[in-house]
Design a protein around this motif. Sequence first.
Motif, short mmCIF file in Angstrom:
data_model
loop_
_atom_site.label_atom_id
_atom_site.label_comp_id
_atom_site.label_asym_id
_atom_site.label_seq_id
_atom_site.Cartn_x
_atom_site.Cartn_y
_atom_site.Cartn_z
N THR A 82 18.96 73.90 -24.03
CA THR A 82 17.86 72.77 -23.81
C THR A 82 19.10 72.56 -22.51
OG1 THR A 82 17.94 70.80 -24.80
CG2 THR A 82 20.00 72.17 -25.56
N PRO A 83 18.87 71.15 -21.67
CA PRO A 83 19.41 70.31 -21.01
C PRO A 83 19.90 69.16 -22.30
CG PRO A 83 17.25 69.73 -20.91
CD PRO A 83 17.01 71.05 -21.76
N GLU A 84 20.64 68.38 -21.58
CA GLU A 84 20.99 67.66 -22.79
C GLU A 84 20.37 66.06 -21.65
OE1 GLU A 84 25.56 64.78 -23.05
OE2 GLU A 84 24.99 66.88 -24.43
N TYR A 85 19.77 65.17 -21.97
CA TYR A 85 19.42 64.16 -21.15
C TYR A 85 19.87 63.20 -22.49
CZ TYR A 85 16.39 67.52 -18.67
OH TYR A 85 15.06 68.80 -18.17
N VAL A 112 21.52 77.17 -26.25
CA VAL A 112 22.44 77.10 -25.38
C VAL A 112 21.77 76.30 -24.82
CG1 VAL A 112 22.82 78.99 -23.03
CG2 VAL A 112 22.10 80.17 -24.74
N SER A 113 23.35 75.57 -24.25
CA SER A 113 23.08 74.29 -23.36
C SER A 113 23.78 74.25 -22.73
CB SER A 113 23.16 73.36 -25.01
OG SER A 113 25.02 73.19 -25.22
N TYR A 114 23.23 73.11 -21.61
CA TYR A 114 23.86 72.81 -19.86
C TYR A 114 24.29 71.63 -20.38
CZ TYR A 114 18.42 73.20 -18.82
OH TYR A 114 17.75 73.14 -18.49
N GLY A 115 25.35 71.02 -19.10
CA GLY A 115 24.67 69.83 -19.05
C GLY A 115 26.76 69.42 -19.05
N SER A 116 26.56 67.83 -18.41
CA SER A 116 28.27 67.78 -18.09
C SER A 116 28.90 67.47 -18.76
CB SER A 116 27.92 66.01 -17.53
OG SER A 116 27.61 65.08 -18.46
N VAL A 117 29.05 67.58 -19.90
CA VAL A 117 29.78 67.87 -21.40
C VAL A 117 29.02 69.34 -21.76
CG1 VAL A 117 30.83 65.92 -21.40
CG2 VAL A 117 29.24 66.26 -22.65
N GLY A 118 28.31 70.51 -21.51
CA GLY A 118 28.35 71.49 -22.21
C GLY A 118 26.79 71.46 -22.85
N GLY A 119 26.28 70.03 -22.83
CA GLY A 119 25.13 69.90 -23.42
C GLY A 119 25.19 69.87 -25.30
N ARG A 121 26.06 67.44 -27.03
CA ARG A 121 25.48 66.72 -27.65
C ARG A 121 24.02 66.87 -27.94
NH1 ARG A 121 27.61 62.05 -23.73
NH2 ARG A 121 27.09 63.74 -22.35
N ALA A 122 22.77 67.32 -27.20
CA ALA A 122 21.70 68.22 -27.06
C ALA A 122 21.56 68.82 -28.80
CB ALA A 122 21.26 68.09 -25.97
N VAL A 123 22.87 69.47 -28.58
CA VAL A 123 22.66 70.63 -29.82
C VAL A 123 23.04 70.09 -31.11
CG1 VAL A 123 23.50 72.65 -30.77
CG2 VAL A 123 23.31 72.80 -28.62
N GLU A 124 23.63 68.85 -31.19
CA GLU A 124 23.92 68.07 -32.13
C GLU A 124 22.72 67.40 -32.91
OE1 GLU A 124 26.50 68.04 -34.39
OE2 GLU A 124 26.85 70.07 -32.91
N HIS A 125 21.56 66.97 -31.84
CA HIS A 125 20.79 66.26 -32.65
C HIS A 125 20.02 67.33 -32.88
CE1 HIS A 125 21.17 61.81 -30.23
NE2 HIS A 125 21.88 61.96 -31.42
N LEU A 126 19.71 69.11 -32.14
CA LEU A 126 18.58 69.80 -32.34
C LEU A 126 18.96 69.87 -33.72
CD1 LEU A 126 18.38 71.63 -28.95
CD2 LEU A 126 16.22 70.82 -30.40
N ARG A 127 20.05 70.47 -34.27
CA ARG A 127 20.64 70.70 -35.56
C ARG A 127 20.02 69.74 -36.81
NH1 ARG A 127 25.00 74.60 -35.14
NH2 ARG A 127 25.92 75.08 -33.00
N LEU A 128 19.69 68.78 -36.47
CA LEU A 128 18.91 67.55 -37.32
C LEU A 128 17.89 68.08 -37.61
CD1 LEU A 128 21.07 63.76 -36.89
CD2 LEU A 128 21.51 66.04 -38.64
N ARG A 139 26.09 78.53 -35.83
CA ARG A 139 27.22 77.84 -35.82
C ARG A 139 27.68 77.87 -34.29
NH1 ARG A 139 32.99 78.40 -35.06
NH2 ARG A 139 34.22 76.54 -35.33
N ALA A 140 27.88 79.55 -33.87
CA ALA A 140 27.99 80.13 -32.79
C ALA A 140 27.04 79.44 -31.47
CB ALA A 140 28.50 81.64 -32.64
N GLN A 141 27.57 78.50 -30.76
CA GLN A 141 26.85 78.24 -29.33
C GLN A 141 27.33 78.30 -28.06
OE1 GLN A 141 26.21 73.64 -31.09
NE2 GLN A 141 26.89 72.94 -28.47
N VAL A 142 25.89 78.47 -26.62
CA VAL A 142 27.04 78.44 -25.82
C VAL A 142 26.77 77.22 -25.19
CG1 VAL A 142 26.59 79.64 -23.36
CG2 VAL A 142 25.89 81.21 -25.37
N ALA A 143 27.81 76.79 -24.45
CA ALA A 143 27.79 75.54 -23.72
C ALA A 143 28.46 75.56 -22.58
CB ALA A 143 28.89 74.37 -24.23
N LEU A 144 27.21 74.98 -21.70
CA LEU A 144 27.58 75.40 -19.76
C LEU A 144 27.70 74.42 -19.45
CD1 LEU A 144 24.64 77.98 -20.22
CD2 LEU A 144 27.39 78.73 -19.89
#
Length: 196
Positions: A82-85, A112-119, A121-128, A139-144
């Motif tokens: 996912t990107p972070e928008y 696996v997320s990508y964005g200015s802060v590694g995406g 915040r997008a993953v935090e929403h997706l976890r919910l 627990r482990a995630q990839v932040a690019l």
Amino acid sequence: MTRIGIIIGSTRPGRNGETVARWVHEIAAQRDDAQYELVDIKDFNLPHLDEMAPPSLGQYTQPHTLRWAEKIASYDGYVFVTPEYNHSTSGALKNAIDFLYAEWNNKAAGFVSYGSVGGTRAVEHLRLVVAELQMADVRAQVALSLFTDFENFSVFKPGDHQVGAVNTMLDQLAAWSGALAHLRAGTTMATPQSGA
């Protein structure tokens, strides 16, 4: 064997997500703990959610929903790329997730997320979101980071350490996908209900 779908969570022209997902798939393909397959939501041409009944009823009527449901049901776990928008995931990915319900239940999710802060915040929403769909997120995630893992914010050049991060996430994802198999075996998929 455990089957895991690597879902490309962006449909934007010029997206980075396809390149990132293909990199994840290349790493995953070297493993023998599961079968990994790329799934591009763009290929399913999903409109804005257009089913009359809530997905939890399983009363899918649209051909695109039925095709999407069949694909998603075939996996035991998922990697969401996912990107972070605007501090969240893409609308296209959220929409694709929202089309279904039972097909996601009792499966595992990695990110696996990508964005200015590694995406992140997008993953935090997706976890919910995945928790509401009765998925177990690892627990482990990839932040690019667009600053360190991309050249000029567009050419993907991940740091070497990110390969280890992908494998750690996949270790957890494959283990949880397998561990949840007994729950899936005891669960029947939602079926159309008459008179609802």
